[in-house]
Motif scaffolding. Structure first.
Motif, short mmCIF file in Angstrom:
data_model
loop_
_atom_site.label_atom_id
_atom_site.label_comp_id
_atom_site.label_asym_id
_atom_site.label_seq_id
_atom_site.Cartn_x
_atom_site.Cartn_y
_atom_site.Cartn_z
N ALA A 114 49.54 33.20 78.15
CA ALA A 114 49.91 34.50 78.72
C ALA A 114 51.25 34.47 79.02
O ALA A 114 52.22 35.64 79.10
N GLY A 115 52.10 33.30 78.76
CA GLY A 115 53.66 33.41 78.80
C GLY A 115 54.15 33.14 80.13
O GLY A 115 55.39 33.22 80.04
N THR A 116 53.57 32.80 81.17
CA THR A 116 53.82 32.32 82.34
C THR A 116 54.08 30.80 82.55
O THR A 116 54.85 30.72 83.57
N LEU A 117 53.80 30.15 81.56
CA LEU A 117 53.91 28.73 81.59
C LEU A 117 54.72 28.30 80.44
O LEU A 117 54.04 28.67 79.41
N GLU A 118 55.83 27.52 80.37
CA GLU A 118 56.66 27.14 79.40
C GLU A 118 56.00 26.17 78.69
O GLU A 118 55.43 25.05 79.22
N ALA A 119 56.15 25.80 77.45
CA ALA A 119 55.71 24.70 76.53
C ALA A 119 56.83 23.48 76.60
O ALA A 119 57.86 23.97 76.70
N ARG A 120 56.52 22.47 76.91
CA ARG A 120 57.38 21.38 77.11
C ARG A 120 58.00 20.90 75.67
O ARG A 120 58.92 20.64 75.14
N GLU A 121 56.72 20.80 74.88
CA GLU A 121 56.82 20.55 73.42
C GLU A 121 55.93 21.35 72.76
O GLU A 121 54.98 21.69 73.12
N GLY A 122 55.96 21.38 71.21
CA GLY A 122 55.00 22.21 70.64
C GLY A 122 55.45 23.53 70.10
O GLY A 122 56.32 24.07 70.62
N ASP A 123 54.48 24.12 69.32
CA ASP A 123 54.73 25.51 68.88
C ASP A 123 53.77 26.36 69.15
O ASP A 123 52.56 25.88 69.17
N ILE A 124 54.13 27.90 69.26
CA ILE A 124 52.95 28.74 69.41
C ILE A 124 53.31 29.65 68.14
O ILE A 124 54.49 30.00 67.75
N ILE A 125 52.40 29.78 67.51
CA ILE A 125 52.48 30.35 66.16
C ILE A 125 51.48 31.73 66.17
O ILE A 125 50.50 31.68 66.30
N VAL A 126 52.20 32.85 66.08
CA VAL A 126 51.67 34.24 65.93
C VAL A 126 51.69 34.86 64.68
O VAL A 126 52.77 35.22 64.15
N HIS A 127 50.66 35.15 64.06
CA HIS A 127 50.64 35.74 62.71
C HIS A 127 51.47 35.01 61.76
O HIS A 127 52.44 35.45 60.97
N GLY A 128 51.44 33.73 61.81
CA GLY A 128 52.12 32.68 60.64
C GLY A 128 53.82 32.64 61.15
O GLY A 128 54.12 31.82 60.56
N GLU A 129 54.09 33.14 62.23
CA GLU A 129 55.43 33.09 62.90
C GLU A 129 55.71 32.26 63.92
O GLU A 129 54.79 32.53 65.04
N THR A 130 56.35 31.18 63.92
CA THR A 130 56.65 30.42 65.07
C THR A 130 57.58 31.18 66.17
O THR A 130 58.40 31.83 65.84
N ALA A 131 56.99 31.36 67.32
CA ALA A 131 57.49 32.08 68.22
C ALA A 131 58.71 31.38 68.83
O ALA A 131 58.61 30.25 69.52
N ARG A 132 59.69 31.89 68.98
CA ARG A 132 60.84 31.17 69.44
C ARG A 132 61.20 30.82 70.84
O ARG A 132 61.28 29.90 71.46
N HIS A 133 60.66 32.32 71.45
CA HIS A 133 60.74 32.28 73.02
C HIS A 133 59.55 33.11 73.30
O HIS A 133 59.34 34.05 72.98
N TRP A 134 58.84 32.34 74.25
CA TRP A 134 57.48 32.82 74.53
C TRP A 134 57.56 33.20 76.17
O TRP A 134 58.21 32.56 76.99
N SER A 135 57.23 34.36 76.48
CA SER A 135 57.38 34.92 77.92
C SER A 135 56.29 35.94 77.91
O SER A 135 55.46 36.33 76.71
N PRO A 136 55.71 36.45 79.21
CA PRO A 136 54.84 37.41 79.14
C PRO A 136 55.24 38.71 78.29
O PRO A 136 54.36 39.23 77.59
N ARG A 137 56.54 38.92 78.43
CA ARG A 137 57.16 40.18 77.61
C ARG A 137 56.72 39.81 76.05
O ARG A 137 56.47 40.71 75.36
N ALA A 138 57.17 38.63 75.42
CA ALA A 138 56.99 38.38 74.10
C ALA A 138 55.55 38.05 73.87
O ALA A 138 55.25 38.84 72.90
N ALA A 139 54.72 37.95 74.55
CA ALA A 139 53.31 37.93 74.24
C ALA A 139 52.89 39.25 74.06
O ALA A 139 51.94 39.60 73.08
N LEU A 140 53.26 40.06 74.99
CA LEU A 140 52.89 41.58 74.82
C LEU A 140 53.43 42.34 73.74
O LEU A 140 52.61 42.82 72.97
N ASP A 141 54.73 41.99 73.34
CA ASP A 141 55.23 42.47 72.22
C ASP A 141 54.43 41.84 70.77
O ASP A 141 54.56 42.53 69.74
N LYS A 142 54.06 40.83 70.85
CA LYS A 142 53.44 40.16 69.56
C LYS A 142 51.87 40.72 69.78
O LYS A 142 51.18 40.35 68.88
N GLY A 143 51.63 41.67 70.67
CA GLY A 143 50.26 42.06 70.50
C GLY A 143 48.91 41.43 71.26
O GLY A 143 48.02 41.40 70.70
#
Lengths: 349, 516
Positions: free
Chosen positions: B310-339
């Motif tokens: 959901a974007g409210t907890l930060e990852a300490r390590e590892g990647d979040i990949i949406v539609h094949g793209e690694t998200a640089r910055h993940w937050s509630p806003r980013a999650a919403l923007d990524k659909g």
């Protein structure tokens, strides 16, 4: 004893409970007045007469209400977003400091340029004063009640230092006071020869602007969302920390306007008794107004009226004017109780 | 089971005409109920049917407005938990009431001895506890601290606590909600031993399967009223369900899935803890057109995983990949923007702002878009129109868009959240405990919408502690245990017991390294 939330509060309840609160305040104060050996009817008549019984009295009440509107707005805005700004007093004084720094001859411009310049500078000073505690809160979880409250004393001592040093009026016969602001920096009087000044108009305009911000704008929406439920706001993508910072800037700026308007509109210079606790009384005003910016105008006039009226009353009825503070404090307590009873029903077991 | 069939079994508990009102709400409406020696009575009903209220009245937490309670033939004074305890009633609450920093023994003895007694009689108590534990299959070491115990063990302590005080009537409030299938079986075995020894049990539940396997008699509550009473052996599952719901049971058809490409991926993600286990090197993939179910016992990292996505907890390590793209910055806003469409676990704390209106709540994720605001000013008319659209499309019962959300029922609040989350047809949907606390009708509705989203190609992650829900809806199932994920299994590949093994952490080790 348990509190059960009421499904909804009716219009009648939202009038009757606050009315009951005022009635309870009057009854409680009456007891004290009788203990002081006077007739409550006479005393309340005299308070009313002293606050609104003549043009002079009414104008005096409005003059006294002016700084309270500013500090009341500052507190209302901050409390709405659950930023507990107890430091309106400090922000007021720093606004006043900036007013005398720029207004005593350092900058010379015609009024139309100088007054807005000083106003904006004063607001910025107050805004930055509150930004510090706000950042400490969002970054490190430092309780802003503590930081803003303690800052009041630090700032007051700082102002005292300035008045004994760099800002001291060389012609002031040694008194800790600043030079007087130049004519171009003064807010004109609303009526010639009376004390009420354009600061009052500025206060009313500010209240309307704040009302519009809270009601109609994205910022106001964000502030209310953060205040009601920060966790849900964060989840929805509202930048909570940035909203708190913006709230701090707005609130601090409003409080600083109180200092600006007192110096530029009324007193003319800065002394250590510029504010008899307007910053703290602003909290009472905001709570009485239930944090509504337009309600702040009414609440400020009400509180100012009690103070002004009680001063006049104590001169003729021989009841100490402290009764004003008791009345204001009691009205705050009863109003808070009334607001609670409007929202909850009390169940005994 | 039990000796309820014996007509001569004495009645140990009798509730007659219990009525309890909370303001305009009638939580219990003239409910009568009796319990015989050696009998298990299941109290079945949906959330809000009045089960817990009734038991709280029995145990003296609430006072009934009308009605009497008789225990072993004597009237029980109302509103006095101590009298209930003395009369031999023991209650095991849904949320345990144990002191975490004390030992099992101390918790059990607590309250049975005067505080100023110098000698707690520990050795005698220890012996008594050991005997109770072996007699009834409630193994737990009396000298361990509560914090060291699993949820199942804590429940055993609660039961021991009641038995230690010589309870003859045991009330269990939704006891299986926190247990694995194996622990549930063990609990049922214990209950069988208890009734064989002459105790009587009231078993509160909303799960039909459990009710059928453990009870002698079923009492069904609906909307605060007694909806019916059946011998368990004589009632069908369908009949009980309809008594509980008060009509036909809504059924969702779920067709075969047609999984598409991976559109959301976690790669080796670790987080800090979020009031439960932290995620450790979690990898998972969500494919379009598929519901991925995440099963697990409460507190094993579901909250952290949901908050991370959901974007409210930060990852300490590892990647979040949406539609094949690694998200640089993940937050509630980013999650919403990524659909992403997100349904949070806690409607009240995270999902909605109770003191704000329906309009204000439905725009909270989109208020910055030109649809709702221009030059920093909000368009309240557009917001109200949007609210009305959701109210209509999602069948929300609410007086107007101006109504405060606090006044809505849980089901209606959840529909609003669904409407907000599914607006604009997001292709990744995070549904965290989406049906917790909802009635059957609302549950079916939420399920239907999730299936609908899957069928139009969205990747759905369903996080749930309800294994039935996971098994019904999921095309693929992952199990989380102590912050680590199992290998995915296809629909129907594993039995309940096998899933239970995974939930308890058995056989996870080989799954971790190449999970997903």
């Amino acid at each position: 004893m348990r509190l059960e939330p009421r499904p909804s509060s009716s219009l009648a309840a939202s009038i009757l409970w606050p009315a009951g609160a005022i009635l309870a305040t009057i009854m409680f104060s009456s007891i004290l007045v009788m203990i002081a050996g006077a007739s409550p009817f006479t005393v309340f008549y005299l308070v009313f007469k002293g606050a609104a019984g003549s043009q002079f009295a009414a104008l005096e009440t409005l003059t006294r209400a002016t700084p309270l509107i500013f500090t009341g707005l500052a507190v209302a805005v901050a409390f709405r977003a659950r930023l507990w700004n107890i430091g309106a007093e400090a922000q007021l004084y720093l606004g006043a400091v900036m007013t005398v720094v720029l207004g005593t001859g350092a900058v010379t411009l015609p009024s139309a340029g100088l007054i807005p310049l000083i106003m904006i500078a004063a607001m910025l000073t107050g805004a930055l004063t509150l930004l510090g505690p706000a950042i400490l809160k969002t970054r490190f979880g430092v309780d802003e009640v503590v930081t803003t409250l303690l800052l009041n004393f630090i700032i007051l001592l700082f102002v005292s230092m300035l008045l004994e040093g760099p800002l001291k009026d060389p012609t002031g016969l040694g008194w800790p006071q600043s030079k007087r602001v130049i004519a171009e920096a003064q807010l004109p009087r609303l009526i010639k020869g009376k004390r009420l000044h354009y600061g009052f108009v500025l206060a009313i305009v500010s209240a309307v602007i704040v009302w519009v911000i809270m009601k109609k704008t994205v910022l106001g929406y964000e502030m209310r969302a953060v205040g009601h439920n920060a966790e849900a706001a964060r989840f929805a993508g509202i930048p909570v920390n940035r909203v708190i910072a913006k709230t701090a800037l707005l609130s601090g700026g409003l409080a600083a306007l109180a200092g600006f308007s007192e110096v530029a509109g009324l007193k003319g210079n800065l002394t250590l008794d510029l504010s008899p606790g307007y910053g703290y009384t602003g909290i009472v005003v905001a709570m009485l107004a239930m944090l509504n910016p337009l309600g702040v105008i009414a609440a400020a006039i009400f509180v100012a009226g009690i103070f002004v009226g009680a001063d006049a009353m104590s001169r003729s009825a021989n009841v100490p004017s402290y009764i004003a503070e008791v009345m204001v404090a009691t009205s705050l307590l009863t109003m808070v109780a009334a607001i609670m009873l409007m929202r909850y029903r009390v169940r005994w077991r | 089971m039990g000796n309820a069939e014996r007509p001569e079994a004495e009645t140990v508990l009798r509730l007659s005409g219990i009525t309890k009102r909370f303001g305009p709400l009638i939580a219990n409406d003239a409910i009568s109920l009796s319990l015989k020696r050696g009998e298990v009575v299941a109290l079945l009903g949906e959330n809000g049917a009045g089960k817990t209220t009734l038991m709280n009245i029995l145990f003296g937490h609430y006072t009934a407005d009308e009605g009497q309670i008789e225990v072993f033939g004597t009237a029980l004074p109302p509103g006095d938990p101590r009298a209930a305890l003395a009369a031999g009633i023991g209650m095991v609450h849904q949320h345990f009431t144990l002191a975490d920093q004390m030992s099992v023994l101390e918790n059990i003895v607590l309250g049975t001895r005067a505080l100023w007694s110098l000698n707690l009689g520990k050795s005698a108590a220890r012996q008594k506890i050991r005997k109770l534990a072996t007699d009834y299959g409630l193994e737990v070491d009396p000298d361990r601290m509560i914090t060291e115990l699993s949820v199942g063990e804590r429940q055993r302590v609660e039961i021991l606590k009641a038995l230690y005080r010589e309870a003859r009537i045991l009330i269990l409030d939704e006891p299986t909600a926190v247990l694995t299938p194996m622990e549930t079986e063990a609990l049922f075995a214990t209950l069988r031993k208890l009734v064989a020894a002459g105790l009587s049990v009231i078993f509160i539940s909303h799960k039909l399967g459990e009710v059928q396997s453990v009870s002698d008699r079923v009492v069904v509550l609906r909307g605060g009223k007694l909806a019916g009473e059946r011998r368990t052996t004589e009632a069908t599952r369908r009949e009980l369900a309809e008594l509980m719901v008060g009509g036909q049971l809504p059924v969702n058809e779920i067709g075969p899935s047609s999984p598409g490409a991976t559109i959301f991926e976690l790669k080796g993600v670790s987080t800090r803890t979020m009031g439960g286990a932290a995620l450790k090197q979690v990898s998972m993939q969500l494919r379009g057109g598929e519901i991925t179910g995440l099963a697990g016992i409460s507190g094993n990292g579901q909250a952290a995983l949901a908050a991370l996505i959901a974007g409210t907890l930060e990852a300490r390590e590892g990647d979040i990949i949406v539609h094949g793209e690694t998200a640089r910055h993940w937050s509630p806003r980013a999650a919403l923007d990524k659909g992403l469409g997100r349904i949070p676990e806690d409607r009240h704390a995270t999902g909605m702002i109770g003191d704000m209106s329906v309009s204000e709540n439905v725009i909270s994720e989109a208020y910055r878009s030109p649809r709702f605001s221009r030059f920093g000013f909000l368009d309240w008319k557009a917001a109200a129109d949007f609210a009305r659209d959701i109210i209509k499309a999602y069948d929300v019962k609410c007086p107007s868009p101006e109504a405060r959300v606090r006044l809505l029922s849980g089901g209606n609040m959840q529909k609003l959240i669904l409407g907000r989350a599914l607006d604009g047809n997001p292709d990744i949907i995070l549904a965290s405990q989406p049906t917790r606390g909802l009635d059957v009708g609302a549950v079916a509705y939420v399920h239907a919408r999730l299936i609908e989203a899957r069928d139009r190609g969205a990747a759905v992650l369903l996080i749930s502690e309800d294994l039935d829900e996971i098994q019904t809806l999921s095309d693929r199932i992952l199990v989380i245990h102590r912050g680590q994920l199992s290998k995915p299994s296809e629909r129907g590949e594993l039995t309940v017991m096998e899933l239970g093994e995974l939930m308890a952490g058995h056989g996870l080790d080989e799954g971790v390294t190449h999970a997903a």
